[in-house]
Design an enzyme around this catalytic site. Sequence first.
Site, PDB file in Angstrom:
ATOM      1  CE1 TYR A 152      -3.065   3.063   0.781  1.00 17.61           C
ATOM      2  CE2 TYR A 152      -2.442   2.872   3.100  1.00 17.61           C
ATOM      3  CZ  TYR A 152      -3.108   3.542   2.075  1.00 17.61           C
ATOM      4  OH  TYR A 152      -3.797   4.688   2.365  1.00 17.61           O
ATOM      5  CB  ILE A 153       3.031   2.812   2.513  1.00 16.10           C
ATOM      6  CG1 ILE A 153       1.806   3.125   3.392  1.00 16.10           C
ATOM      7  CG2 ILE A 153       4.058   3.935   2.603  1.00 16.10           C
ATOM      8  CD1 ILE A 153       2.067   3.121   4.877  1.00 16.10           C
ATOM      9  CB  ILE A 174      14.372  -9.021   2.533  1.00 17.75           C
ATOM     10  CG1 ILE A 174      13.964  -8.124   1.368  1.00 17.75           C
ATOM     11  CG2 ILE A 174      15.711  -8.559   3.074  1.00 17.75           C
ATOM     12  CD1 ILE A 174      13.508  -6.761   1.787  1.00 17.75           C
ATOM     13  CE  LYS A 212      -0.586  -2.779   6.246  1.00 22.67           C
ATOM     14  NZ  LYS A 212      -1.107  -1.534   5.742  1.00 22.67           N
ATOM     15  CB  SER A 241       4.685   3.191  13.279  1.00 21.08           C
ATOM     16  OG  SER A 241       3.423   3.349  13.880  1.00 21.08           O
ATOM     17  CE1 TYR A 268       3.704  -2.559  12.106  1.00 20.52           C
ATOM     18  CE2 TYR A 268       2.513  -1.291  13.761  1.00 20.52           C
ATOM     19  CZ  TYR A 268       3.178  -1.360  12.546  1.00 20.52           C
ATOM     20  OH  TYR A 268       3.325  -0.224  11.800  1.00 20.52           O
ATOM     21  CE  LYS A 319       6.824  -0.814  11.026  1.00 19.21           C
ATOM     22  NZ  LYS A 319       7.401  -0.594   9.705  1.00 19.21           N
ATOM     23  CG  PHE A 340       1.236  10.750  13.181  1.00 21.07           C
ATOM     24  CD1 PHE A 340       2.599  10.994  12.958  1.00 21.07           C
ATOM     25  CD2 PHE A 340       0.769  10.872  14.472  1.00 21.07           C
ATOM     26  CE1 PHE A 340       3.454  11.374  13.997  1.00 21.07           C
ATOM     27  CE2 PHE A 340       1.610  11.266  15.512  1.00 21.07           C
ATOM     28  CZ  PHE A 340       2.948  11.513  15.271  1.00 21.07           C
ATOM     29  CG  ASN A 341      -3.592   6.763  12.348  1.00 18.06           C
ATOM     30  OD1 ASN A 341      -2.794   7.244  13.140  1.00 18.06           O
ATOM     31  ND2 ASN A 341      -4.401   5.778  12.673  1.00 18.06           N
ATOM     32  CB  VAL A 373     -17.693   3.622  16.734  1.00 20.61           C
ATOM     33  CG1 VAL A 373     -16.903   4.751  17.393  1.00 20.61           C
ATOM     34  CG2 VAL A 373     -18.125   4.009  15.327  1.00 20.61           C
TER      35      VAL A 373
HETATM   36  C1  WQD Z   1      -8.049   4.489  14.267  1.00 17.31           C
HETATM   37  C2  WQD Z   1      -9.190   4.833  15.190  1.00 17.31           C
HETATM   38  C3  WQD Z   1      -9.835   3.027  16.639  1.00 17.31           C
HETATM   39  C4  WQD Z   1     -11.268   0.357  13.463  1.00 17.31           C
HETATM   40  C5  WQD Z   1      -2.883   1.377  14.038  1.00 17.31           C
HETATM   41  C6  WQD Z   1      -1.567   0.873  14.564  1.00 17.31           C
HETATM   42  C7  WQD Z   1      -0.459   1.745  14.102  1.00 17.31           C
HETATM   43  C8  WQD Z   1      -0.516   1.857  12.618  1.00 17.31           C
HETATM   44  C9  WQD Z   1      -1.814   2.269  12.077  1.00 17.31           C
HETATM   45  C10 WQD Z   1       0.173   0.271  10.944  1.00 17.31           C
HETATM   46  C11 WQD Z   1      -9.011   4.321  16.620  1.00 17.31           C
HETATM   47  C12 WQD Z   1     -10.955   3.363  15.678  1.00 17.31           C
HETATM   48  C13 WQD Z   1     -10.737   1.433  14.161  1.00 17.31           C
HETATM   49  C14 WQD Z   1     -12.649   0.045  13.621  1.00 17.31           C
HETATM   50  C15 WQD Z   1     -12.857   1.909  15.125  1.00 17.31           C
HETATM   51  N1  WQD Z   1       0.296   1.058  11.922  1.00 17.31           N
HETATM   52  N2  WQD Z   1     -11.528   2.193  14.971  1.00 17.31           N
HETATM   53  N3  WQD Z   1     -13.390   0.849  14.445  1.00 17.31           N
HETATM   54  O1  WQD Z   1      -5.061   2.180  16.062  1.00 17.31           O
HETATM   55  O2  WQD Z   1      -4.467   4.547  15.376  1.00 17.31           O
HETATM   56  O3  WQD Z   1      -3.114   2.683  14.554  1.00 17.31           O
HETATM   57  O4  WQD Z   1      -2.816   1.437  12.627  1.00 17.31           O
HETATM   58  O5  WQD Z   1       0.388  -0.290  10.114  1.00 17.31           O
HETATM   59  O6  WQD Z   1       0.722   1.221  14.520  1.00 17.31           O
HETATM   60  O7  WQD Z   1      -1.606   0.835  15.979  1.00 17.31           O
HETATM   61  O8  WQD Z   1      -5.366   2.994  13.648  1.00 17.31           O
HETATM   62  O9  WQD Z   1      -7.108   2.706  11.923  1.00 17.31           O
HETATM   63  O10 WQD Z   1      -6.813   0.896  13.651  1.00 17.31           O
HETATM   64  O11 WQD Z   1      -7.790   3.086  14.353  1.00 17.31           O
HETATM   65  O12 WQD Z   1     -13.590   2.611  15.851  1.00 17.31           O
HETATM   66  O13 WQD Z   1     -13.163  -0.916  13.055  1.00 17.31           O
HETATM   67  O14 WQD Z   1     -10.377   4.189  14.694  1.00 17.31           O
HETATM   68  O15 WQD Z   1     -10.353   2.696  17.899  1.00 17.31           O
HETATM   69  O16 WQD Z   1      -9.588   5.279  17.484  1.00 17.31           O
HETATM   70  P1  WQD Z   1      -4.550   3.101  15.043  1.00 17.31           P
HETATM   71  P2  WQD Z   1      -6.774   2.339  13.320  1.00 17.31           P
END
Ligand code: WQD
Length: 331
Positions: free
Chosen positions: A11-12, A59, A84, A124, A149, A153, A178-179, A217
């Site tokens: 993806y990235i 790798i 990941k 991350s 995971y 990192k 970040f996200n 949620v």
């Molecule tokens: C975001 C928000 C959830 C799913 C994680 C990893 C981080 C990174 C990215 C990856 C939170 C809420 C989520 C759902 C929800 N690395 N949520 N319902 O947890 O910030 O980060 O992913 O490769 O290392 O920890 O991202 O997208 O899972 O969650 O309510 O079905 O959405 O509780 O508040 P997060 P996320």
Amino acid sequence: MKILVTGGAGYIGSHICVELLQAGHDVVVIDDFSNSQPEVLEYIHEITGKNVQFYEFNILDEAKTEKVFQENQLDAIIHCAAFKAVGESVSKPIEYYTNNLMTTLIVTKMMRDYHVNNIVFSSSATVYGDPKVVPLTEDCPLGETTNPYGTSKAMMERVLTDVQHAYPQMSVTLLRYFNPIGAHASGLIGENPKGIPNNLMPYVMKVATGELSCLGVFGDDYDTPDGTGVRDYIHVVDLAKGHVAAIEKYSQPGVHICNLGTGKGYSVLDIVKAFEKVNGVKVNYEIKARRPGDIATCYADPTRAKEELGWVAEKTLEDMCRDTWNFAKKH
Ligand code: WQD
């Protein structure tokens, strides 16, 4: 420059390949398709009119990795290849540590042996743990990670830092994402996880398409404006451009640490509402219990990226929602 992108079909990684090719770099990719599809390489060609030089293997196969370093005069590495999935890492710690740490060690060994002195690592914001204060600057202390995971990192950051100290001619850049969400504006590449997604945006996308019936949620009793978790969502194309800036600007020896985020926090419900509004679709959701290990709020202070890289995230939440939906409709 000739740049090796490990995990370049992911993806990235695929978005990074596009931005590197468009910036005039030559790109070599190693990927084992463990979480990606071969078609991605055709899409990269369709978007850029250029090809990457592709090698299919993991790798962990050190002999094959060495051959890539022998066959190519590499100037730099962007190391994205890793497992990941947070939840899976809890049940498969051996696989996660082996894959993520060993690949990083093999890559750094090859860098030393073949005199490649520049690496940019996909790190991350998870390494900050549960932040005491937001926004997070790079000087904030590293926190307790809550899953293998995240720990892998943090360990990979440490390995790379120690390697730089031993080989001071190297430039090691730790980019703390970040996200990342969204997709390329063409709709050709994006995130399409197999099975039930762990992350919010792919889940929202699959509820909007009808593939999944309802978004859970995870908690509405956090200390945030609407009670749901707040994160710094960054468009994957902005993120990819941050790598091009980092590979070009952080060439001087040393360990460079840089957040890649927007500096803005959005809640889960902000995302749901923006997705519905921008795309004219319905996203059913219900409030569920908090997810173990989750934190209330996390967003970046992106000042360093602006000052040192001249990079700022340009795309809006609307862009992220629209591009995700455009990708979903094309796939
Ligand atoms: C975001 C928000 C959830 C799913 C994680 C990893 C981080 C990174 C990215 C990856 C939170 C809420 C989520 C759902 C929800 N690395 N949520 N319902 O947890 O910030 O980060 O992913 O490769 O290392 O920890 O991202 O997208 O899972 O969650 O309510 O079905 O959405 O509780 O508040 P997060 P996320």
